[in-house]
Scaffold this active site. Structure first.
Site, PDB file in Angstrom:
ATOM      1  N   ASP A   9       5.603 -30.937  24.202  1.00 22.64           N
ATOM      2  CA  ASP A   9       5.774 -31.346  22.809  1.00 22.64           C
ATOM      3  C   ASP A   9       7.287 -31.463  22.602  1.00 22.64           C
ATOM      4  O   ASP A   9       8.077 -30.935  23.390  1.00 22.64           O
ATOM      5  CB  ASP A   9       5.170 -30.253  21.916  1.00 22.64           C
ATOM      6  CG  ASP A   9       5.644 -30.353  20.475  1.00 22.64           C
ATOM      7  OD1 ASP A   9       5.511 -31.441  19.888  1.00 22.64           O
ATOM      8  OD2 ASP A   9       6.187 -29.363  19.962  1.00 22.64           O
ATOM      9  N   ASP A  11       9.229 -31.747  18.967  1.00 22.97           N
ATOM     10  CA  ASP A  11       9.777 -31.039  17.800  1.00 22.97           C
ATOM     11  C   ASP A  11       9.321 -29.583  17.766  1.00 22.97           C
ATOM     12  O   ASP A  11       8.140 -29.299  17.677  1.00 22.97           O
ATOM     13  CB  ASP A  11       9.354 -31.762  16.520  1.00 22.97           C
ATOM     14  CG  ASP A  11      10.015 -33.133  16.420  1.00 22.97           C
ATOM     15  OD1 ASP A  11       9.301 -34.133  16.286  1.00 22.97           O
ATOM     16  OD2 ASP A  11      11.256 -33.189  16.539  1.00 22.97           O
TER      17      ASP A  11
END
Ligand code: XBP
Ligand code: MG
Length: 266
Positions: A9, A11
């Site tokens: 991922d 953010d």
């Protein structure tokens, strides 16, 4: 080698980016003189909505405005989000925002071990490339076999779509891949896609329900001191995959201690 890929991922996981996103939203709102200011408590609540455009739309719907005014504002959302994304990319370019501890070392250890890298993120490709270039260098985007992001899928996290897209594009099997996430939405997306999951919470996601994860760490590379490890992490193929991850960490941690911390025989 059971483990074929690490899927990150962006953010909150690669870097603690949400404060920069929040600033970019507010600067974009100010440029259009909308009078909107998302303070930290409000932004923490709005983060329950995946996707910047969806977040703005949710905020508009919460305002005490007539339907026609809301409709006019909704029509501005795509252009407003493009403004915000340009501002955000400027904020994170040039290394202004560092990667979280352990991220660069794990990425380099995986590259050295021939483990493929991929990204599965809700944000835009431009934002991801700006962050990677600013932290790992212009060539870093090419280290990732797949960058699955933003509007490439119809349903954003916690739906599994973005992870399924990354797996399909790599031709990889979920059970041979590990997802790295920071939020419950991201964890649930990765689990629904069948991946093993390592969660490193941030100040924005601390306290969310991570009980579906295999391992919860304070920071990547701290696998010697997992905050939580669930039985699934040490059973069957999961145990082998996690042991191989531990070996990768081993290249950045004390020999042997990593596996001991995971409860595997040293
Ligand atoms: C987190 C998100 C994104 C960002 C803002 O993405 O939900 O919406 O908060 O970026 P990730 P955009 O899956 O990487 O944790 O405004 O580009 O959506
Ligand atoms: Mg995240």
């Amino acid at each position: 080698m059971i483990m074929t890929a690490l899927i990150f991922d962006v953010d909150g996981t690669l870097a603690d980016t949400e404060e920069a996103h929040r600033r970019a939203f507010n600067l974009a709102f100010a440029r259009r003189q909308l009078g909107w200011v998302w303070d930290r408590p409000l932004y923490a609540k709005l983060l329950e909505v995946s996707g910047g455009k969806e977040r703005i739309a949710t905020y508009i719907d919460s305002l005490p405005l007539a339907g026609a005014e809301k409709k006019r504002l909704h029509e501005q959302v795509p252009a407003l989000h493009r403004d915000k994304s340009r501002i955000y990319a400027d904020l994170v370019s040039g290394g202004n925002l560092p990667l979280r501890p352990g991220v660069a070392r794990l990425i380099n250890a995986a590259r050295a071990a021939g483990v493929r890298l991929a990204i599965a993120s809700t944000t835009t490709r431009d934002n991801i490339e700006a962050l990677l270039a600013g932290t790992l260098g212009e060539e870093a985007s090419a280290w990732f076999s797949v960058i699955a992001c933003g509007d490439e899928v119809r349903k954003k996290k916690p739906a599994p779509d973005i992870y399924l897209l990354a797996l399909s594009a790599m031709g990889a099997r979920a059970e041979n891949c590990i997802a790295f996430e920071d939020s419950a939405h991201g964890l649930n997306a990765a689990r629904a896609a069948g991946l093993f999951t390592v969660v490193t919470p941030t100040r924005w996601t601390e306290g969310q329900d991570f009980s579906g994860a295999h391992v919860v760490l304070g920071e990547l590379g701290e696998i010697c001191r997992p905050r939580e490890m669930f039985p699934a992490a040490m059973s069957g193929v999961a145990g082998e995959v996690m042991a191989e991850l531990a070996q990768l960490f081993d290249t950045v941690a004390r020999p042997g201690a990593v596996l001991a911390a995971m409860g595997a025989p040293c």
